[in-house]
Design an enzyme around this catalytic site. Structure first.
Site, PDB file in Angstrom:
ATOM      1  CG  ASN A  28      19.431  48.271   5.752  1.00 53.07           C
ATOM      2  OD1 ASN A  28      19.619  47.782   6.864  1.00 53.07           O
ATOM      3  ND2 ASN A  28      19.631  49.552   5.484  1.00 53.07           N
ATOM      4  NE  ARG A  69      23.546  49.326   7.549  1.00 54.44           N
ATOM      5  CZ  ARG A  69      22.902  49.944   8.518  1.00 54.44           C
ATOM      6  NH1 ARG A  69      21.598  49.866   8.606  1.00 54.44           N
ATOM      7  NH2 ARG A  69      23.561  50.655   9.407  1.00 54.44           N
ATOM      8  CG  HIS A 111      26.839  56.048   9.475  1.00 59.89           C
ATOM      9  ND1 HIS A 111      26.782  57.076  10.391  1.00 59.89           N
ATOM     10  CD2 HIS A 111      25.613  55.495   9.467  1.00 59.89           C
ATOM     11  CE1 HIS A 111      25.565  57.146  10.897  1.00 59.89           C
ATOM     12  NE2 HIS A 111      24.832  56.183  10.362  1.00 59.89           N
ATOM     13  NE  ARG A 125      21.715  55.904  17.441  1.00 65.17           N
ATOM     14  CZ  ARG A 125      22.227  55.502  16.286  1.00 65.17           C
ATOM     15  NH1 ARG A 125      23.515  55.270  16.170  1.00 65.17           N
ATOM     16  NH2 ARG A 125      21.447  55.340  15.242  1.00 65.17           N
ATOM     17  CD  GLU A 149      24.220  54.206   4.170  1.00 66.42           C
ATOM     18  OE1 GLU A 149      23.132  54.819   4.100  1.00 66.42           O
ATOM     19  OE2 GLU A 149      24.721  53.864   5.238  1.00 66.42           O
TER      20      GLU A 149
END
Ligand code: ADP
Length: 401
Positions: free
Chosen positions: A9, A86, A175, A236, A380
């Site tokens: 990742n 990923r 996601h 964010r 994940e």
């Protein structure tokens, strides 16, 4: 070759590497940070001795050093059976994970305009692992792929058609690997099949998104063209009025200034003026720091609004599911959010909410709640490991057949 699976990742200045055995149990994981900087740093989790990296180490140098460290510590005995990566943006090209060949690499490159901070470093990770293991199948697992089942009414913006047809401006969602995992795990906990399970899945980490899942498929999601839209996040902003850009331009900000502000200085960080870390914010709020309490209030209210909005995409709801660092660990955020959802009939049990997992199998709602609420730890890396192994085996069978 051994039966292990590596999961890579790569972020913009960091990377994570995980090693799984053939039963998909995690053997170990490692982290490299501050890549391309003079103080680049790497370590294997649980091991105090850092893994040596050259100053200014790149993603590929860090991956080589970590793979060697796994071998030196006898965590890996041979080549892995597969490497899973990923990849953030798969555009409309990838509806599912894909074995990586030249065509896949070109398609990931073509999506880089939509994720300029992410896809190029994801590709750097792919190239590095191809160089280290030229004979091992490599698999790309996309954050966007799970959301490719969104109906057009959910993925189109109300913009001139050419924005979509010429430039690919639409809601993609992110996601996806985590929301997919939620759909699978919720079905298991509810003793149903994924294909008959409908949930609202709230992934609340540094990045936050919420997805409506109808009978196992993503039908609406809060992130859009980029991972900036939707919920309040660590740094964010989530949703803002698009008129903001013009207004801030009139105040002297450039497009790049606004972009940086919305991505890096907003959200919990911007509202509190202190931190993007929810745990610290809760402590500050407990000590009477009002901007931190405001950040928490805006976060929970926006989340509750989105939970309400997601019901428009569902014909039934089997559970509301919380995951991610905040969703899994903060009873307070879950409770403050549920307070706005009384009209939907969602009621949390205070004890279960505080101590979920110890005896509740993830359930945190009271028996009177109209809909169950669950806490499910996301994983994940596990999904990527499983997909990598599945496609590697399928690829080998195909070439034998
Ligand atoms: P990432 O998106 O980087 O994977 P995580 O899923 O690990 O992030 O989530 C990080 C967030 O989870 C941080 O804001 C952190 O403060 C928050 N968090 C972790 N534990 C708690 C807790 N006990 N209470 C409140 N927030 C928590």
């Amino acid at each position: 070759m051994d039966d292990s699976i590596l999961v890579v990742n790569c972020g913009s200045s960091s990377l994570k590497l995980a090693l799984f055995d053939h039963d998909h149990q995690k053997i170990t994981s490692a982290l490299a940070e501050r890549l391309n900087q003079s103080d680049a740093f790497a370590r294997i989790n649980g091991d105090e001795t850092p893994v040596h990296l050259p100053s200014g180490a790149s993603h590929s140098q860090a991956l080589a050093a970590l793979v060697n460290a796994f071998k030196d510590r006898a965590l890996m005995t041979g080549e892995p059976m597969a490497v899973g990566h990923r990849v953030v943006h798969g555009g409309e090209t990838f509806r599912e994970a894909s074995l990586i060949d030249d065509q896949t690499v070109s398609a990931i490159e073509a999506c880089a305009a939509l994720a300029p901070l992410h896809n190029p470093v994801n590709l750097a990770g792919i190239r590095a692992m191809q160089a280290l293991f030229p004979n091992v199948p490599q698999v790309a697992v996309f954050d966007t792929a799970y959301h490719q089942t969104l109906p057009e009414r959910a993925y189109r913006y109300a913009l001139p058609e050419r924005c979509y047809s010429d430039w690919g401006v639409r809601r993609y969602g992110f996601h996806g690997t985590s929301h997919y995992f939620m759909a699978q795990q919720a079905a298991r906990l509810l003793e149903k099949t994924p294909a008959t399970t409908s949930i609202i899945s709230a992934h609340l980490g540094n990045g936050c998104s919420i997805t409506a899942i109808q009978n196992g498929l993503s039908v609406d999601t809060s992130m859009g063209l980029t991972p900036l839209e939707g919920l309040v996040m660590g740094t964010r902003s989530g949703d803002v009025d698009p008129g903001l850009f013009d207004y801030l331009a009139s105040r002297g900000m450039s497009a790049n200034d606004v972009h940086e502000m919305l991505n890096k200085e907003s959200g919990l960080q911007g509202l509190s003026g202190q931190t993007n870390d929810m745990r610290t914010l809760c402590e500050l709020a407990d000590h009477g720091h009002e901007p931190s309490q405001l950040a928490i209030d805006v976060f929970c209210f926006r989340l509750a609004r989105y939970i309400g909005a997601m019901t428009a995409s569902l014909t039934k709801l089997d559970a509301l599911v919380f995951t991610g660092g905040i969703g899994e660990n903060s009873a307070r955020i879950r409770q403050d959010t549920a307070r706005h959802l009384r009209l939907l009939g969602i009621e949390l049990d205070p004890d279960l909410n505080q101590h979920h997992g110890r005896w509740s199998d993830g359930r945190i709602s009271s028996p009177d709640s109209c809909y169950p609420a669950l806490v499910i730890p996301t994983n994940e890396e596990l999904v990527i490991a499983r997909e990598a192994a599945r496609l590697a085996v399928a690829g080998a069978e195909h070439s034998e057949g």
